[in-house]
Write a protein that holds these residues in place. Sequence first.
Motif, PDB file in Angstrom:
ATOM      1  N   THR A 566      33.567  24.819  39.853  1.00 32.29           N
ATOM      2  CA  THR A 566      32.309  25.045  40.631  1.00 32.29           C
ATOM      3  C   THR A 566      32.784  23.766  42.710  1.00 32.29           C
ATOM      4  O   THR A 566      31.385  24.204  42.505  1.00 32.29           O
ATOM      5  N   ILE A 567      33.400  22.952  42.211  1.00 30.06           N
ATOM      6  CA  ILE A 567      33.008  22.847  43.286  1.00 30.06           C
ATOM      7  C   ILE A 567      34.108  22.871  44.410  1.00 30.06           C
ATOM      8  O   ILE A 567      33.130  23.271  45.820  1.00 30.06           O
ATOM      9  N   LEU A 568      34.451  24.577  44.418  1.00 32.75           N
ATOM     10  CA  LEU A 568      35.434  25.414  45.570  1.00 32.75           C
ATOM     11  C   LEU A 568      33.775  26.422  45.541  1.00 32.75           C
ATOM     12  O   LEU A 568      34.531  27.382  46.231  1.00 32.75           O
ATOM     13  N   GLY A 569      33.152  26.324  45.086  1.00 31.84           N
ATOM     14  CA  GLY A 569      31.922  27.244  45.093  1.00 31.84           C
ATOM     15  C   GLY A 569      31.669  28.243  44.082  1.00 31.84           C
ATOM     16  O   GLY A 569      30.934  29.256  44.919  1.00 31.84           O
ATOM     17  N   ILE A 575      32.170  32.078  36.534  1.00 30.19           N
ATOM     18  CA  ILE A 575      33.179  30.628  35.850  1.00 30.19           C
ATOM     19  C   ILE A 575      33.224  31.622  34.282  1.00 30.19           C
ATOM     20  O   ILE A 575      34.435  31.753  33.424  1.00 30.19           O
ATOM     21  N   ILE A 576      31.846  31.645  33.640  1.00 31.77           N
ATOM     22  CA  ILE A 576      32.068  32.026  32.739  1.00 31.77           C
ATOM     23  C   ILE A 576      32.694  33.205  31.704  1.00 31.77           C
ATOM     24  O   ILE A 576      33.729  33.292  31.228  1.00 31.77           O
ATOM     25  N   ARG A 577      32.399  34.145  32.696  1.00 33.95           N
ATOM     26  CA  ARG A 577      33.305  35.406  33.036  1.00 33.95           C
ATOM     27  C   ARG A 577      34.952  35.668  33.193  1.00 33.95           C
ATOM     28  O   ARG A 577      35.428  36.447  32.422  1.00 33.95           O
ATOM     29  N   ARG A 578      35.720  34.335  34.186  1.00 35.26           N
ATOM     30  CA  ARG A 578      36.360  33.796  34.118  1.00 35.26           C
ATOM     31  C   ARG A 578      37.063  33.623  32.587  1.00 35.26           C
ATOM     32  O   ARG A 578      38.405  33.741  31.838  1.00 35.26           O
ATOM     33  N   ASN A 579      36.232  32.483  31.828  1.00 39.94           N
ATOM     34  CA  ASN A 579      36.965  32.394  30.504  1.00 39.94           C
ATOM     35  C   ASN A 579      36.674  32.896  29.388  1.00 39.94           C
ATOM     36  O   ASN A 579      38.311  32.995  28.690  1.00 39.94           O
ATOM     37  N   TYR A 580      36.293  34.096  29.827  1.00 36.80           N
ATOM     38  CA  TYR A 580      35.882  35.312  28.678  1.00 36.80           C
ATOM     39  C   TYR A 580      36.447  36.468  29.154  1.00 36.80           C
ATOM     40  O   TYR A 580      37.501  36.549  27.894  1.00 36.80           O
ATOM     41  N   LEU A 581      36.772  36.341  29.756  1.00 38.93           N
ATOM     42  CA  LEU A 581      38.437  37.152  30.332  1.00 38.93           C
ATOM     43  C   LEU A 581      40.077  36.568  29.711  1.00 38.93           C
ATOM     44  O   LEU A 581      40.460  37.385  28.973  1.00 38.93           O
ATOM     45  N   GLU A 582      40.387  35.677  29.910  1.00 36.21           N
ATOM     46  CA  GLU A 582      41.255  35.008  29.491  1.00 36.21           C
ATOM     47  C   GLU A 582      41.219  35.637  27.488  1.00 36.21           C
ATOM     48  O   GLU A 582      42.174  35.621  26.865  1.00 36.21           O
ATOM     49  N   GLN A 583      40.049  34.407  27.151  1.00 38.40           N
ATOM     50  CA  GLN A 583      39.970  34.710  25.196  1.00 38.40           C
ATOM     51  C   GLN A 583      40.287  36.622  25.301  1.00 38.40           C
ATOM     52  O   GLN A 583      40.618  36.841  24.319  1.00 38.40           O
ATOM     53  N   TYR A 584      39.184  37.149  25.500  1.00 38.25           N
ATOM     54  CA  TYR A 584      39.249  38.766  25.715  1.00 38.25           C
ATOM     55  C   TYR A 584      41.275  39.220  25.214  1.00 38.25           C
ATOM     56  O   TYR A 584      41.263  40.293  25.136  1.00 38.25           O
ATOM     57  N   PHE A 585      41.614  39.041  26.570  1.00 37.84           N
ATOM     58  CA  PHE A 585      43.433  38.728  27.005  1.00 37.84           C
ATOM     59  C   PHE A 585      43.825  38.882  25.623  1.00 37.84           C
ATOM     60  O   PHE A 585      44.599  39.281  25.207  1.00 37.84           O
ATOM     61  N   LEU A 586      43.681  37.698  25.603  1.00 36.40           N
ATOM     62  CA  LEU A 586      44.822  37.154  24.626  1.00 36.40           C
ATOM     63  C   LEU A 586      44.028  38.266  23.005  1.00 36.40           C
ATOM     64  O   LEU A 586      45.102  38.654  21.973  1.00 36.40           O
ATOM     65  N   LEU A 587      42.769  37.896  22.807  1.00 40.21           N
ATOM     66  CA  LEU A 587      42.222  38.444  21.272  1.00 40.21           C
ATOM     67  C   LEU A 587      43.169  39.978  21.493  1.00 40.21           C
ATOM     68  O   LEU A 587      42.671  40.569  20.538  1.00 40.21           O
ATOM     69  N   PHE A 588      43.362  41.350  22.959  1.00 38.85           N
ATOM     70  CA  PHE A 588      43.822  42.573  22.808  1.00 38.85           C
ATOM     71  C   PHE A 588      44.646  42.679  22.660  1.00 38.85           C
ATOM     72  O   PHE A 588      44.973  43.512  22.065  1.00 38.85           O
ATOM     73  N   ILE A 589      45.409  41.727  23.006  1.00 34.78           N
ATOM     74  CA  ILE A 589      46.688  41.601  23.601  1.00 34.78           C
ATOM     75  C   ILE A 589      47.237  41.274  21.445  1.00 34.78           C
ATOM     76  O   ILE A 589      48.093  42.487  20.974  1.00 34.78           O
ATOM     77  N   ALA A 590      46.484  40.800  20.576  1.00 35.96           N
ATOM     78  CA  ALA A 590      47.193  40.258  19.296  1.00 35.96           C
ATOM     79  C   ALA A 590      46.420  41.673  18.602  1.00 35.96           C
ATOM     80  O   ALA A 590      47.051  42.458  18.194  1.00 35.96           O
ATOM     81  N   TYR A 591      45.192  42.262  18.806  1.00 41.78           N
ATOM     82  CA  TYR A 591      44.973  43.739  18.363  1.00 41.78           C
ATOM     83  C   TYR A 591      45.153  44.936  18.855  1.00 41.78           C
ATOM     84  O   TYR A 591      45.472  45.169  17.395  1.00 41.78           O
ATOM     85  N   ILE A 592      45.707  44.442  19.051  1.00 40.03           N
ATOM     86  CA  ILE A 592      46.894  45.802  19.705  1.00 40.03           C
ATOM     87  C   ILE A 592      48.413  45.999  19.125  1.00 40.03           C
ATOM     88  O   ILE A 592      48.288  46.824  18.400  1.00 40.03           O
ATOM     89  N   LEU A 593      48.516  44.555  19.166  1.00 41.25           N
ATOM     90  CA  LEU A 593      50.218  44.679  18.017  1.00 41.25           C
ATOM     91  C   LEU A 593      49.917  44.604  16.762  1.00 41.25           C
ATOM     92  O   LEU A 593      50.508  45.593  16.282  1.00 41.25           O
TER      93      LEU A 593
END
Length: 808
Positions: A566-569, A575-593
Motif C-alpha cells: 500500500t505504501i508503494l502505491g 493487493i487482494i488479487r495478489r493474495n487470491y492468486l497465491e492461494q489459487y496457485f497452491l489450490l490448483f497445484i494440489a487439485y491437479i495432483l
Amino acid sequence: MMRLVWNRIISRKLVSFTIILALFGIFLLIPIGFQNTNETKLAVDNSIAEQGRGTYDILVRPSHSRTKVEKEVGMVEENYIGDSEGGISIQEWEKIKQNPTIEVAAPVASIGYFSGKKTSVELPQLDESTRFTWEFYTSDGQKEYSLSEPQSLVYFKESEPGNTQYLKVLHNETASGATLDVMLPQTYHLLAAIDIESEQKLTNVDYSELKNEFDSFSLDVIIKTFGNIPIIKVIQREDINIPIKMKLKADTLTLDISDYRKKLSLTEKDWLMSADRNKIKQVIGELNTKKPASTSEHEIDLTSFQKPFDGTAVKINNQFKVDLASDFASDRGETTVYYTAEKLDYNSENDILNIKIIENGQPPSYKKIVKKGESLYNGVKPKFLIEQVGIFSPKVDKESKLSSSPLGIYATSEIKMEKGQVLKPTTVPGSFIPQPAGGLITLESAEIIKGSKPIDAIRVRVAGISKYNKLAQQKIEKVATKLLQDGYEVDIVAGSSFKNATLEVEGIGKVIAPWTTLGVAQELEESWNGLTLLTTILFVTFVFVWFVSRLLFEKGTLEKEDELLTILGWPRKKIIRRNYLEQYFLLFIAYILSILFIAILNLEINYYLISSCILIIAILMINIIFSIKRKKSDRVIAYKHSPSLVYHSRIIMPTMLILFTSTILLVVQIASFGNTLFMSQQSTLGQFTVDVILGFQLFILISTFILSTFGLTECLNTLFYARREEFNMYHIIGWTKKRILIHLSKEIFIWTSFSICLGLITSYLILLKMGVRIDWIIVGIISSASILCIVVGFVTIAKNLFMQSREN
C-alpha cells in the motif's frame, strides 16, 4: 504480479509444500471418505442381508414363559427348550401353521430325562481265580463322577463252558450261568418331541425312522407281560455317545471251590449262584477281605460303544481290551422312571451369570429335579413304555456361523472354561450344561406323557423372504405382531447372532457359553451406519474448520506485506488479487495432483466430481475471507497479561481452532469406534461387520492426525518466523538457547493446552449424549490428549532447533 506470487511461494518452500500436501490430502481424502461411507454402508447392509437370517425367524412360546435371565440380559440359551413345562396344544399349533404368511411352523416339546435299556459288560474268564472290583464313572470334561457304588464279583477257575462259577451280589437283575455279566449303570438323556414333517422342512434332517414299525418279537413280549399299553417310539441321536468309563481291578486269589460249596450248602454239581442270596452276600463279604496274590488295575473307556437309548453290549477280553459281545443281557426295568427339572436359576451380577449348586452329589445338581414314573420291579403296570426304533443325525455345520437361530434341542456349540477346557453334560439330570436331546418322539406321543398342551415352542419361518433386508424385517414384524396379539410370548430371532455369556458356576469357576443375543443385526446396522455418518460429518467439519483457519492465518501473516505494498502505491484491489492468486496457485497445484492421482488409481467418475466441487467451494471461501476488510486500531496501552500471545493472536487463534476441532474428532472417533467395536465383537455377526468397516475408520483417524499435524506445523513455522527478531533480541541480552526454548514452550503450552482441554470437555459431553460407555470415553480422552501433546511437543522442539540452526 505472477512473478511476485511465485517468488513468495518459492521463498516459503516448507510452508508452501505443507499447504499443497494438505490440500492434496483434502482433495483426495474427502472423495475417498464419501465413497467409503457408501461402500461401508452397502457392505454392512449386504453382510446382514446375506448372513443375518438363520434357520427360522420367530420364536413363539406360551405366555409368561420368558425366563428372568432372558429379561435381564436380552439373550436366549441355545437349548432354551430343555426343562420347559409346555403350554401350547397341538390344535393351537395347527391354527398357527395355517397362516398363509408362514412357510414353516415347527413345534418342539421337552419331555424329560429318560433312560433306555441297560446292557451288559462281560468280564474276562482268566486262568486263575480272580476277584473283580469295578466302578462306573461319567465326566463333565473336567471332573469324573461315580455312577455306582463299587461292586465286586469273584470268579472261580473251575468254571466250565456254559456253567461259569462265580459269586456276586445281585441288584434287580438275574444271573446267567454262561457269562460273567455285569450291568451298565442307568444313564438319563433329554427326550424331546417334534412334528416330523415341519422339523424336516426346518432342519433338512431325515426323521422318517420315527415311522418304523416295532420289532415283532419285542412287541409280543411287551404285550404278554404288560397287556395293551401305549408303546412310544423313540429315535436316538446317532452322534451322541455316553461319557462312561469302567475302573476295573483284578485281584488273583488262591481259592478252593469245595470250601465255598460247603459254606453255601451246595453239592459238587450245583451252580454257585443258585445258593441262598443271604449266604452269597455273607461269603462275598468274606472273599472281599482275602489278600490277593497279585493285582492289576485297568481303566476301560466304554464311551464309543454307548448310546442314549440303545447301548451296545461289550465284553472285556483277557488282555482287558473291549470287544463287542455276542451273548449279552439287557434290562428295561427302569425305563419307565424319568425325571423333569426346573430351569436354572441364574443371578446376574456385573455381566456375569451366577449358577449355584442346588444339591451336592456325584455330580452335583444345579437344578431342582423331580422323579416321575414307577420302576417295573415294583410290579405296577406302567402307563407307557418307550422303545427305540431308529436313529437321526442332525446336520452340524462345522464352519463358523454368523447368525444364530437356536433350535432348542440340538446344542452343538462347545461350552468351555476360561482356559479353553471343553465341558460336557453328564448322564445325570441336573447339569448346568444344556443337554442336547438324545432321543425324539412325536407330538402325539408327547401328549401321552405330558398332557394336552405339550408344546414348549414353535419356530416360525416367514414365507416370501430371500434376503434379510428392510422389507424382510417388515414382513417378520407383521407376523410377530399378529402372534403377540394372539397371546403368545414372541421373540424375533432373525437378525440374531451368537454371543459368549460368562457363567460363574459354583464348584467349577468361570465358564464361557455361546448364547443367542436377539436383534443384533438391527443394532449393528444402526450403530455402524450411524458411526460412519458421524465420522464423515466430523471429518468434513474438521476439514472446513482447518481450511478457514488456514486462510485466516494466512491473511493475518500477509497484513504487513499488504501494508508495504500500500505504501508503494498498490491499490487495494490489486493487493487482494495478489493474495487470491497465491492461494489459487497452491489450490490448483494440489487439485491437479489429486486428479492425476485419481486417474492413476483408476477411480470412478464420482471422485473427479467431488474433488471439483471441493475446488469450487474452496475458491468461494478464499474470495469471501480475503475480501473482508478488517478494521485496524492502534493500541497505545500495553497488554497486561501474556502480551506475546495476544499480539500474535491472529496467527495463534486459527491454530487453536484447528486443535479444538481435531481434539473433538479424535476423541469422538476413538471412543465411539472402540465402543461400537467392543459391542460388535461380542457376537459373531458383529465380528464379521468389524472386518468390513475397520479400514475406513482407521483411514479417517490417520487423516485427521496428519491434517492436525500439518496445521500445527504451519502455525508454529509462521509464528517462529514472525518472532525471529524477538528471539535475536533474547539472544543479544544473554538468554541461552535452552531458556529461549523453555520460554517459548511455556507460551505454546498455554494456548495449546487450553484448546485441547476445551476440545476434551466438549467431546466428553458429546459422547455422554451418544450413550458411549464411560470406559471408552476415558480411553478416547487419554489417547487423544496423549497423541496431541506428543505432536505439539515434538513440533515445537523441532521448529525451535530448526530456527536456531539457521541462525547459526
